[in-house]
Scaffold this active site. Structure first.
Site, PDB file in Angstrom:
ATOM      1  N   PRO A 190      19.041 -41.303 -30.798  1.00 27.71           N
ATOM      2  CA  PRO A 190      18.915 -41.361 -29.345  1.00 27.71           C
ATOM      3  C   PRO A 190      18.045 -42.511 -28.838  1.00 27.71           C
ATOM      4  CG  PRO A 190      17.776 -39.439 -30.217  1.00 27.71           C
ATOM      5  CD  PRO A 190      18.518 -40.057 -31.341  1.00 27.71           C
ATOM      6  N   ARG A 238      14.164 -50.896 -23.356  1.00 26.41           N
ATOM      7  CA  ARG A 238      13.373 -49.665 -23.436  1.00 26.41           C
ATOM      8  C   ARG A 238      12.043 -49.950 -24.137  1.00 26.41           C
ATOM      9  NH1 ARG A 238      13.594 -45.722 -28.000  1.00 26.41           N
ATOM     10  NH2 ARG A 238      12.230 -44.044 -27.317  1.00 26.41           N
ATOM     11  N   ALA A 263      13.802 -39.992 -32.063  1.00 24.31           N
ATOM     12  CA  ALA A 263      12.968 -38.800 -31.915  1.00 24.31           C
ATOM     13  C   ALA A 263      13.441 -37.635 -32.782  1.00 24.31           C
ATOM     14  CB  ALA A 263      12.920 -38.381 -30.447  1.00 24.31           C
TER      15      ALA A 263
END
Length: 154
Positions: A13, A21, A83
């Site tokens: 993800p 990001r 994550a």
């Protein structure tokens, strides 16, 4: 031995947004930069390596891709589960049962991420040959090189 070392590079993800990001943590390069970077860093060895890239934000899709790698008899897996590294027993279970040589990678050094201690734990690492962290996209090249060398000298 296969004619080429077949390695699947799996990304979890938010990795589809590398470069925009949190570049202060993850750098300014994108996943689109990865294939060329890997070829350049592998040099001549890149002729012996076949790479397949996959990214998904979905845990189930990542597991499906690992299972497909098993059906395809891939020689190795490089995984940056994002994550899910810190939370997914399901991904850890998939890596355990498929039995494909795997290297876990991280762009940042997860053990230096003191702002959130949960990020210092990996459920996946125990099912991997090793973990490479903290070298940005070069972490992937180091992982691919390690898998290629293992394939080359069984």
């Amino acid at each position: 031995m296969n004619a080429k070392c077949r390695i699947v590079v799996v990304n979890g993800p938010n990795l589809g947004h590398l470069g925009v990001r949190q570049p202060e943590i993850y750098g300014s390069q994108t996943l689109d930069d990865l294939p060329l970077l890997l070829r350049q860093m592998l040099g001549q060895a890149s002729e012996e390596v076949e790479l397949d890239f996959f990214q998904s934000n979905s845990e189930g899709a990542l597991i499906d891709r690992l299972e497909r790698a098993w059906r395809e008899s891939a020689d190795g897996i490089v995984i940056n589960a994002g994550a899910y590294t810190h939370t997914s027993l399901a991904l850890a279970d998939a890596l355990a049962w498929i039995g494909i040589a795997c290297v876990e990678v991280h762009l940042s050094n997860i053990w230096a991420r003191t702002e959130d201690p949960v990020r210092q734990k990996s459920h996946l690492g125990k099912n991997c040959l090793g973990v490479i962290a903290g070298f940005g996209l070069s972490s992937y090249a180091l992982a691919v090189a390690a898998l290629w060398r293992r394939w080359k000298t069984p």
